[in-house]
Scaffold this active site. Structure first.
Site, PDB file in Angstrom:
ATOM      1  CE  LYS A 149      31.772  -0.020  19.684  1.00 47.91           C
ATOM      2  NZ  LYS A 149      32.675   1.316  20.333  1.00 47.91           N
ATOM      3  CG  HIS A 150      24.815   1.657  12.476  1.00 41.04           C
ATOM      4  ND1 HIS A 150      23.768   1.869  12.071  1.00 41.04           N
ATOM      5  CD2 HIS A 150      25.608   1.886  11.250  1.00 41.04           C
ATOM      6  CE1 HIS A 150      23.586   2.397  10.813  1.00 41.04           C
ATOM      7  NE2 HIS A 150      24.812   2.356  10.373  1.00 41.04           N
TER       8      HIS A 150
END
Lengths: 79, 158
Positions: free
Chosen positions: B56-57
C-alpha cells in the site's frame, strides 16, 4: 532577577502561559499543559534554575503554584 | 527466560518481546545486537517485500513509511530502558520527536539501528537514534518517551 521572579518565569515557560495566570487557582491539572508530563518538565526546570534536587515526596506534594513556594522554602529558596 | 541484567547483552526476536509490548504488525525491530541498560541499544530490522505496508505504500514504489522508521528507532531506544531492573515489558508512550528523513528504505534493505539514552529521569526518557542502510544514514531522530507507570509515581495526587 529575584527568586519570585525566577519562579514565575519558570512557570510561564514550562506551561506556555502568561504571568496573569499565576494565582491561587493555578493547580496541577487545572490547565492542559500542567499534566503529568508538564509536571516533570516544571520540576526539572526548577531544579536546574535553583540548582537543587527535590525529594520524591516534595515532587508529589508540589500540587499548586502557591504550594510550590512553601516546598521550595525547604531548599532555602525564600520568596 | 533471561534474568534481568545490567551489562551489555543481545536479544533475539523472542527475547526482545519480553521487554516491550509491540507485536505484529507493529513490531518494528528484529534483533538487538547489544543493549546496555540505561545507556544504549543497537540492532536491526530486515525488510522484505512481504512487509504488510509495502503493497500500500506504494503499489508502484514500495518504501517504508516514515512513521514506521521512527517507530523502529523508538522501539530500539525503549529497549535500553525496559531492560533496567523492574521495567521489563512496561508500556511506553511517545511524547515528542524531532526527526529527519534522508534516505528511503526499500524491500531488501537491512535497517541498522543505533540508539542512545540522553537522560532517563522520573519516567521520562530522552534519547536519540539513527537508522543506517548500507552505512548511510536513512533517518535520525531525537525522541521523548515516557513510561506512564513510573511517571505517575511522581505526580500530585488529588
Amino acid at each position: 532577577m529575584n527568586n519570585l521572579e525566577k519562579y514565575k518565569k519558570i512557570f510561564c515557560e514550562s506551561f506556555s502561559i502568561e504571568e496573569n495566570m499565576l494565582d491561587d487557582n493555578l493547580e496541577y491539572n487545572s490547565i492542559d499543559s500542567w499534566d503529568s508530563v508538564g509536571h516533570m518538565g516544571l520540576i526539572a526546570n526548577l531544579e536546574e534554575a535553583f540548582e537543587i534536587m527535590m525529594d520524591t515526596d516534595d515532587i508529589i506534594d508540589f500540587s499548586s503554584f502557591e504550594k510550590g513556594k512553601e516546598i521550595l522554602k525547604k531548599y532555602n529558596i525564600e520568596m | 527466560m533471561k534474568e534481568e541484567k545490567t551489562e551489555g547483552f543481545s536479544l533475539d526476536f523472542m527475547e526482545l518481546q519480553e521487554y516491550q509490548q509491540n507485536r505484529y504488525p507493529y513490531l518494528m525491530i528484529d534483533y538487538v545486537d547489544e543493549v546496555i541498560p540505561g545507556k544504549s541499544a543497537k540492532g536491526y530490522k530486515n525488510l522484505t517485500l512481504n512487509e504488510w505496508f509495502f503493497p500500500k505504500h506504494f503499489p508502484n514504489e514500495p518504501n517504508m513509511p516514515g512513521a514506521l522508521m521512527l517507530e523502529s528507532l523508538a522501539q530500539m531506544l525503549t529497549i535500553a530502558i525496559t531492560t533496567l531492573p523492574g521495567l521489563k515489558g512496561k508500556t511506553t508512550r511517545f511524547l515528542s520527536a524531532n526527526l529527519k528523513f534522508k534516505k528511503q528504505i526499500l524491500p531488501g534493505d537491512k535497517m541498522v539501528i543505533e540508539t542512545e539514552v540522553l537522560s532517563w529521569k522520573r519516567g521520562i526518557l530522552k534519547g536519540k537514534g539513527i537508522a543506517y542502510i548500507n552505512g548511510t544514514i536513512a533517518t535520525e531522530a531525537e525522541m521523548v518517551i515516557t513510561i506512564p507507570d513510573i511517571l505517575d509515581q511522581y505526580t500530585p495526587k488529588k
